[in-house]
Design an enzyme around this catalytic site. Structure first.
Site, PDB file in Angstrom:
ATOM      1  CG  ASN A 124     -27.413 -22.820 -12.142  1.00 37.37           C
ATOM      2  OD1 ASN A 124     -28.315 -22.081 -11.763  1.00 37.37           O
ATOM      3  ND2 ASN A 124     -27.574 -24.116 -12.262  1.00 37.37           N
ATOM      4  CG  ASP A 177     -31.112 -22.824 -11.486  1.00 42.56           C
ATOM      5  OD1 ASP A 177     -31.424 -22.446 -12.635  1.00 42.56           O
ATOM      6  OD2 ASP A 177     -30.766 -23.993 -11.225  1.00 42.56           O
ATOM      7  CG  HIS A 178     -29.763 -20.477  -6.315  1.00 40.50           C
ATOM      8  ND1 HIS A 178     -30.904 -21.084  -5.835  1.00 40.50           N
ATOM      9  CD2 HIS A 178     -28.908 -21.486  -6.597  1.00 40.50           C
ATOM     10  CE1 HIS A 178     -30.729 -22.388  -5.798  1.00 40.50           C
ATOM     11  NE2 HIS A 178     -29.522 -22.663  -6.259  1.00 40.50           N
ATOM     12  NE  ARG A 203     -40.339  -9.589   0.334  1.00 44.06           N
ATOM     13  CZ  ARG A 203     -39.952  -8.462   0.924  1.00 44.06           C
ATOM     14  NH1 ARG A 203     -40.048  -7.316   0.296  1.00 44.06           N
ATOM     15  NH2 ARG A 203     -39.437  -8.496   2.126  1.00 44.06           N
ATOM     16  CG  HIS A 210     -32.680 -27.560 -12.670  1.00 46.16           C
ATOM     17  ND1 HIS A 210     -32.232 -28.256 -11.573  1.00 46.16           N
ATOM     18  CD2 HIS A 210     -33.621 -28.352 -13.240  1.00 46.16           C
ATOM     19  CE1 HIS A 210     -32.868 -29.418 -11.490  1.00 46.16           C
ATOM     20  NE2 HIS A 210     -33.728 -29.487 -12.484  1.00 46.16           N
ATOM     21  NE  ARG A 244     -36.289 -28.471  -8.266  1.00 44.45           N
ATOM     22  CZ  ARG A 244     -35.510 -29.421  -7.731  1.00 44.45           C
ATOM     23  NH1 ARG A 244     -34.202 -29.331  -7.785  1.00 44.45           N
ATOM     24  NH2 ARG A 244     -36.058 -30.453  -7.116  1.00 44.45           N
ATOM     25  NE  ARG A 263     -37.538 -26.529  -5.263  1.00 46.19           N
ATOM     26  CZ  ARG A 263     -36.889 -27.604  -4.811  1.00 46.19           C
ATOM     27  NH1 ARG A 263     -35.606 -27.537  -4.564  1.00 46.19           N
ATOM     28  NH2 ARG A 263     -37.518 -28.716  -4.585  1.00 46.19           N
ATOM     29  CG  HIS A 264     -34.795 -22.417  -9.025  1.00 45.27           C
ATOM     30  ND1 HIS A 264     -34.744 -23.067 -10.227  1.00 45.27           N
ATOM     31  CD2 HIS A 264     -34.125 -23.189  -8.125  1.00 45.27           C
ATOM     32  CE1 HIS A 264     -34.075 -24.205 -10.054  1.00 45.27           C
ATOM     33  NE2 HIS A 264     -33.700 -24.316  -8.790  1.00 45.27           N
ATOM     34  CD  GLU A 288     -28.354 -27.696 -14.108  1.00 48.85           C
ATOM     35  OE1 GLU A 288     -29.143 -27.768 -13.144  1.00 48.85           O
ATOM     36  OE2 GLU A 288     -27.199 -27.319 -13.987  1.00 48.85           O
ATOM     37  CB  THR A 315     -29.461 -28.375  -4.495  1.00 49.36           C
ATOM     38  OG1 THR A 315     -28.833 -28.227  -5.774  1.00 49.36           O
ATOM     39  CG2 THR A 315     -28.514 -29.132  -3.568  1.00 49.36           C
ATOM     40  CB  THR A 316     -29.224 -31.786  -8.459  1.00 46.58           C
ATOM     41  OG1 THR A 316     -29.974 -30.767  -9.109  1.00 46.58           O
ATOM     42  CG2 THR A 316     -29.341 -33.072  -9.228  1.00 46.58           C
ATOM     43  CD  GLU A 356     -22.657 -30.269 -15.026  1.00 47.08           C
ATOM     44  OE1 GLU A 356     -23.070 -29.833 -16.116  1.00 47.08           O
ATOM     45  OE2 GLU A 356     -22.862 -29.712 -13.936  1.00 47.08           O
ATOM     46  CG  HIS A 399     -24.024 -29.860  -7.136  1.00 47.56           C
ATOM     47  ND1 HIS A 399     -24.023 -29.699  -5.774  1.00 47.56           N
ATOM     48  CD2 HIS A 399     -25.311 -29.808  -7.523  1.00 47.56           C
ATOM     49  CE1 HIS A 399     -25.273 -29.561  -5.363  1.00 47.56           C
ATOM     50  NE2 HIS A 399     -26.070 -29.615  -6.402  1.00 47.56           N
ATOM     51  N   GLY A 400     -21.577 -27.300  -6.195  1.00 46.44           N
ATOM     52  CA  GLY A 400     -20.895 -26.954  -4.955  1.00 46.44           C
ATOM     53  C   GLY A 400     -19.523 -26.327  -5.143  1.00 46.44           C
ATOM     54  N   GLY A 423     -23.185 -22.087  -9.829  1.00 42.30           N
ATOM     55  CA  GLY A 423     -24.291 -21.178  -9.574  1.00 42.30           C
ATOM     56  C   GLY A 423     -24.330 -20.598  -8.190  1.00 42.30           C
ATOM     57  CG  HIS A 424     -25.893 -21.698  -3.642  1.00 44.60           C
ATOM     58  ND1 HIS A 424     -25.056 -21.565  -2.557  1.00 44.60           N
ATOM     59  CD2 HIS A 424     -27.127 -21.360  -3.210  1.00 44.60           C
ATOM     60  CE1 HIS A 424     -25.771 -21.174  -1.516  1.00 44.60           C
ATOM     61  NE2 HIS A 424     -27.026 -21.051  -1.887  1.00 44.60           N
TER      62      HIS A 424
HETATM   63  N1  PXP Z   1     -24.528 -28.691 -12.468  1.00 46.26           N
HETATM   64  C1  PXP Z   1     -25.733 -29.301 -12.257  1.00 46.26           C
HETATM   65  C2  PXP Z   1     -26.101 -30.432 -13.139  1.00 46.26           C
HETATM   66  C3  PXP Z   1     -26.609 -28.844 -11.251  1.00 46.26           C
HETATM   67  O1  PXP Z   1     -27.791 -29.463 -11.050  1.00 46.26           O
HETATM   68  C4  PXP Z   1     -26.234 -27.717 -10.483  1.00 46.26           C
HETATM   69  C5  PXP Z   1     -27.167 -27.189  -9.449  1.00 46.26           C
HETATM   70  O2  PXP Z   1     -28.304 -26.690 -10.062  1.00 46.26           O
HETATM   71  C6  PXP Z   1     -24.990 -27.115 -10.759  1.00 46.26           C
HETATM   72  C7  PXP Z   1     -24.157 -27.636 -11.730  1.00 46.26           C
HETATM   73  C8  PXP Z   1     -24.538 -25.897 -10.016  1.00 46.26           C
HETATM   74  O3  PXP Z   1     -24.360 -26.192  -8.681  1.00 46.26           O
HETATM   75  P1  PXP Z   1     -24.098 -25.007  -7.667  1.00 46.26           P
HETATM   76  O4  PXP Z   1     -25.308 -24.142  -7.683  1.00 46.26           O
HETATM   77  O5  PXP Z   1     -23.873 -25.708  -6.374  1.00 46.26           O
HETATM   78  O6  PXP Z   1     -22.884 -24.266  -8.164  1.00 46.26           O
END
Ligand code: PXP
Length: 237
Positions: free
Chosen positions: A9, A11-12, A20, A45, A47, A51-52, A72, A102-103, A153, A188-189, A210-211
């Site tokens: 992912n 996004d970040h 910036r 994602h 959104r 935002r990202h 997403e 976050t979600t 998921e 997630h996480g 992702g994060h």
């Molecule tokens: N899966 C879904 C559906 C999510 O919304 C996210 C966060 O955007 C992730 C996976 C990835 O989560 P993380 O960034 O915590 O790894």
């Protein structure tokens, strides 16, 4: 036994770029680096508040890579139109609240059947593999199957926070996906420290992360972070 695919992912990377307002670091370049390091696909994602990731990122990504893109998105008319035009490999429907960081929590597939059913049908008709991001809950799994989503998921956020009994809940939910005819993804996480028990669940076909990877990339570079995560996933079973 084959191991789960890794969707990275991005996004970040966009979060950092947007801090910036310029073009650097470019999430599309990050996607290419992640794929070169062994990622199997790219998740992003879009959104509602942009935002990202921005619309232009999705278009540029689709033009730049041939690997599967997992978009997403919230269950809104705007997002369905964007997905049907962009035709990513997959769309993962997530709940979205503007104030959240976050979600948080999974989609209430069971409570939103009437909204979701036609929307899932439109995405499927556009050739997009639809996934629903849900909590590891039997009620939600049955609703996903009833709604015709081919993929779920499972939300691993509570597991990642260390909530008691959450791994067992995920394992039970994953075991139910087969009998319900659903492909099982999770995310997630997830981190180096907690990914292996989830990757070892035999039903899990894909992990979206992702994060943590983007955070690790600050210290060791994105290719290293992706390679190491992939190694952990590949050796978990
Ligand atoms: N899966 C879904 C559906 C999510 O919304 C996210 C966060 O955007 C992730 C996976 C990835 O989560 P993380 O960034 O915590 O790894």
């Amino acid at each position: 036994m084959t191991h789960p695919r890794l969707g990275v992912n991005i996004d970040h990377v966009a979060t950092l770029r947007n801090a910036r307002g310029g073009h650097h670091p470019d999430p599309v370049v990050a996607a290419q680096a992640a794929l070169a390091a062994g990622a199997d696909g790219i998740t992003l994602h879009l959104r509602e508040d942009r935002r990202h990731i921005r619309d232009d990122d999705l278009a540029r990504l689709a033009a730049a890579i041939s690997a599967p893109i997992n978009l997403e998105m919230a269950a809104t008319e705007e997002m369905v139109q964007i997905a049907c035009a962009a035709r990513p490999h997959a769309s993962c429907i997530v709940p979205e609240r503007r104030a959240e960081i976050t979600t948080e929590g999974g989609l209430d597939a069971a409570g939103q059947r009437e909204t979701l059913r036609p929307l899932i049908a439109r995405l499927r008709d556009a050739g997009i593999r639809v996934s629903l991001f849900i909590d590891p809950d039997e009620h939600q799994l049955r609703a996903a199957a009833d709604l015709g989503a081919p993929v779920v998921e499972l939300h691993t956020g509570a597991y990642a926070e260390g909530r008691a009994g959450e791994f067992e809940r995920l394992a039970r939910a994953a075991a139910l996906t087969g009998p319900l005819g659903l492909e099982c993804h999770a995310g997630h996480g997830l981190t180096y420290a907690n990914v292996q028990p989830i990757a070892a669940l035999p039903e899990v076909r894909e992990l979206n992360i992702g994060h943590y990877l983007i955070g690790e990339a600050i210290f060791h570079g994105l290719p290293h972070a992706v390679r190491h995560m992939r190694h952990l996933i590949a050796t978990a079973r």
